[in-house]
Design a protein around this motif. Structure first.
Motif, mmCIF file in Angstrom:
data_model
loop_
_atom_site.group_PDB
_atom_site.id
_atom_site.type_symbol
_atom_site.label_atom_id
_atom_site.label_comp_id
_atom_site.label_asym_id
_atom_site.label_seq_id
_atom_site.Cartn_x
_atom_site.Cartn_y
_atom_site.Cartn_z
ATOM 1 N N VAL A 56 0.882 -1.171 0.000
ATOM 2 C CA VAL A 56 0.000 0.000 0.000
ATOM 3 C C VAL A 56 0.918 1.218 0.000
ATOM 4 O O VAL A 56 2.124 1.081 0.204
ATOM 5 C CB VAL A 56 -0.929 0.022 1.251
ATOM 6 N N TYR A 57 0.376 2.409 -0.250
ATOM 7 C CA TYR A 57 1.203 3.623 -0.182
ATOM 8 C C TYR A 57 1.538 3.927 1.280
ATOM 9 O O TYR A 57 0.715 3.712 2.184
ATOM 10 C CB TYR A 57 0.478 4.815 -0.811
ATOM 11 N N GLY A 58 2.754 4.434 1.508
ATOM 12 C CA GLY A 58 3.183 4.795 2.854
ATOM 13 C C GLY A 58 3.445 6.287 2.947
ATOM 14 O O GLY A 58 3.638 6.969 1.935
ATOM 15 N N LEU A 59 3.448 6.810 4.192
ATOM 16 C CA LEU A 59 3.794 8.216 4.431
ATOM 17 C C LEU A 59 5.150 8.230 5.124
ATOM 18 O O LEU A 59 5.255 7.884 6.296
ATOM 19 C CB LEU A 59 2.718 8.880 5.299
ATOM 20 N N ALA A 60 6.205 8.617 4.367
ATOM 21 C CA ALA A 60 7.573 8.391 4.815
ATOM 22 C C ALA A 60 8.237 9.623 5.413
ATOM 23 O O ALA A 60 7.986 10.755 4.989
ATOM 24 C CB ALA A 60 8.411 7.890 3.631
ATOM 25 N N ALA A 61 9.106 9.348 6.398
ATOM 26 C CA ALA A 61 9.973 10.372 6.995
ATOM 27 C C ALA A 61 11.272 9.694 7.413
ATOM 28 O O ALA A 61 11.325 8.464 7.555
ATOM 29 C CB ALA A 61 9.304 10.991 8.220
ATOM 30 N N ASN A 62 12.327 10.490 7.599
ATOM 31 C CA ASN A 62 13.606 9.982 8.107
ATOM 32 C C ASN A 62 13.384 9.272 9.445
ATOM 33 O O ASN A 62 13.003 9.900 10.437
ATOM 34 C CB ASN A 62 14.565 11.180 8.283
ATOM 35 N N ALA A 63 13.627 7.960 9.470
ATOM 36 C CA ALA A 63 13.356 7.167 10.673
ATOM 37 C C ALA A 63 14.296 7.515 11.827
ATOM 38 O O ALA A 63 14.028 7.145 12.971
ATOM 39 C CB ALA A 63 13.466 5.674 10.358
ATOM 40 N N LEU A 64 15.386 8.204 11.546
ATOM 41 C CA LEU A 64 16.342 8.525 12.612
ATOM 42 C C LEU A 64 16.085 9.920 13.193
ATOM 43 O O LEU A 64 16.797 10.352 14.092
ATOM 44 C CB LEU A 64 17.778 8.441 12.065
ATOM 45 N N ASP A 65 15.081 10.614 12.664
ATOM 46 C CA ASP A 65 14.779 11.991 13.067
ATOM 47 C C ASP A 65 13.426 12.002 13.795
ATOM 48 O O ASP A 65 12.370 11.907 13.170
ATOM 49 C CB ASP A 65 14.739 12.858 11.799
ATOM 50 N N ALA A 66 13.481 12.109 15.128
ATOM 51 C CA ALA A 66 12.246 12.027 15.925
ATOM 52 C C ALA A 66 11.260 13.120 15.524
ATOM 53 O O ALA A 66 10.048 12.871 15.442
ATOM 54 C CB ALA A 66 12.578 12.123 17.419
ATOM 55 N N GLY A 67 11.751 14.306 15.242
ATOM 56 C CA GLY A 67 10.863 15.419 14.879
ATOM 57 C C GLY A 67 10.127 15.142 13.582
ATOM 58 O O GLY A 67 8.922 15.403 13.461
ATOM 59 N N ALA A 68 10.845 14.593 12.607
ATOM 60 C CA ALA A 68 10.223 14.266 11.322
ATOM 61 C C ALA A 68 9.150 13.191 11.525
ATOM 62 O O ALA A 68 8.060 13.262 10.938
ATOM 63 C CB ALA A 68 11.286 13.786 10.331
#
Ligand code: TXA
Ligand code: MG
Length: 334
Positions: free
Chosen positions: A38-50
């Motif tokens: 399915v489509y995902g909503l991605a962010a840098n996994a190492l960046d808590a704020g993101a």
């Protein structure tokens, strides 16, 4: 949702667009991405704020952990404490629709794991998402790209319909090949693997590779199942139109129905006619059923029917188990 004040842009997968979207991810922004599931909503996994932005945009409870996506097996030990059985499954099924839950390392922010000591990791197969992972040079946390509790998106248009007013960037990779979210296996204890969410990779396939039994998931919504995989609430993937499930559908059911009801068969029924009869795959092939299920649920949810009647696969093994799981959650009320 009312008319979005700002429409997200849908990007085709040109090298230039991919480079731009990788830059968005590197600077802490969000990008909706195609995967084979399915489509995902991605962010840098190492960046808590993101990653916190993901929870805000989806209106997702902070108790529901995210899946981290990687491009190569070499990235896994940085994120998770790996064991031999996890490696067996990764080598057999990655890249592909399988997520492994393992003890996490210190680099994974606690917002990603919702405060748990474990992390869920998957290596996706979609070529555009893989190129984006390489260009970004980061592991990417990504839940399904839908408002919390609604049906997962299997096209860029689905993402825009649900989140278009709250995000800016959607990468278009076409319709998702699998159409159901990944199989999730808990391998924190390598001797006692446990299926947390059924998907296209079946329990039998996992057992064949591991050479040992894999425990079944608990019934949806039961307290213990919810503790193991907190996002797996009983009511999930839920359209707004009431859904009724049937072990078999036939002409007599349709004839006895009320006006305004829709009837969804697994295969094309002989002599099917009329605007209220639908089917998921012409021949009832379960891979086709899985691929089209969420798109049809969405379409019918917006078509003004009073009730959606769905025929369920008869067996509860293999891919049928995953399809039945999603249908039961879609039909659950309250
Ligand atoms: O196919 C997929 O898995 C898609 C694509 C985008 O990769 N992602 C997806 O994510 O379905 P999401 O957030 O909708 O579902 C992830 C679920 C969580 O709700 C939770 O049940 C489980 O994965 N999960 C994540 N981390 C976990 C952990 N540490 N322990 C147990 N379950 C976890
Ligand atoms: Mg989801």
């Amino acid at each position: 949702m009312s008319t979005p004040s700002r429409r997200a842009r849908i990007y085709s997968g040109t090298p230039r667009n991919l480079a731009r979207l990788a830059g968005v991810l590197r600077s802490g922004g969000l990008v909706a991405v195609p995967t084979e599931t399915v489509y995902g909503l991605a962010a840098n996994a190492l960046d808590a704020g993101a990653c916190r932005k993901i929870f805000r945009v989806k209106r997702r409870p902070s108790t529901d952990p995210l899946i981290v996506h990687i491009r190569s097996l070499a990235e896994l030990p940085r994120l998770a404490h790996v064991n031999a059985n996890a490696l067996k499954l990764a080598k057999a099924f990655w890249p592909g629709p399988l997520t492994l839950v393992l003890p996490k390392t210190g680099v994974v922010p606690s917002v990603v794991s919702a405060g748990r000591s474990s992390v869920a990791v998957r290596m996706p197969a979609h070529p555009l998402f893989r190129r984006l992972l390489r260009l970004a040079g980061l592991p990417l946390a990504a839940p399904s790209a839908n408002p919390f509790g609604y049906v997962s998106p299997t096209s860029a248009d689905h993402v825009r319909a649900g989140l278009g007013a709250r995000i800016s960037h959607i990468l278009d990779g076409g319709s998702c090949r699998v159409g159901l979210e990944s199989t999730i296996v808990d391998l924190r204890d390598p001797e006692h693997p446990r299926l947390l969410r059924p998907g296209a990779i079946t329990r039998a396939e996992l057992e064949r590779v591991l050479g040992r039994p894999v425990a079944r998931p608990g019934p949806a919504g039961r307290a213990n199942a919810a503790q193991l995989a907190p996002g797996l609430l009983k009511r999930h993937y839920s359209p707004n139109t009431p859904i009724v499930l049937h072990e078999r559908l036939g002409r007599a059911d349709v004839a006895a129905g009320k006006p305004g009801e829709a009837w969804v068969f697994l295969a094309k029924p002989p002599g099917a006619r009329g605007g209220e009869i639908f089917w998921l795959d012409a021949r009832g092939d379960l891979r086709g059923v899985a691929r089209r299920l969420f798109a049809l649920l969405r379409r019918l949810d917006h078509a003004g029917f009073t009730t959606l009647h769905f025929e369920c696969p008869a067996s509860d093994e293999g891919l049928a188990q995953a399809i039945n799981d999603r249908l039961r959650r879609a039909a659950a009320r309250g």
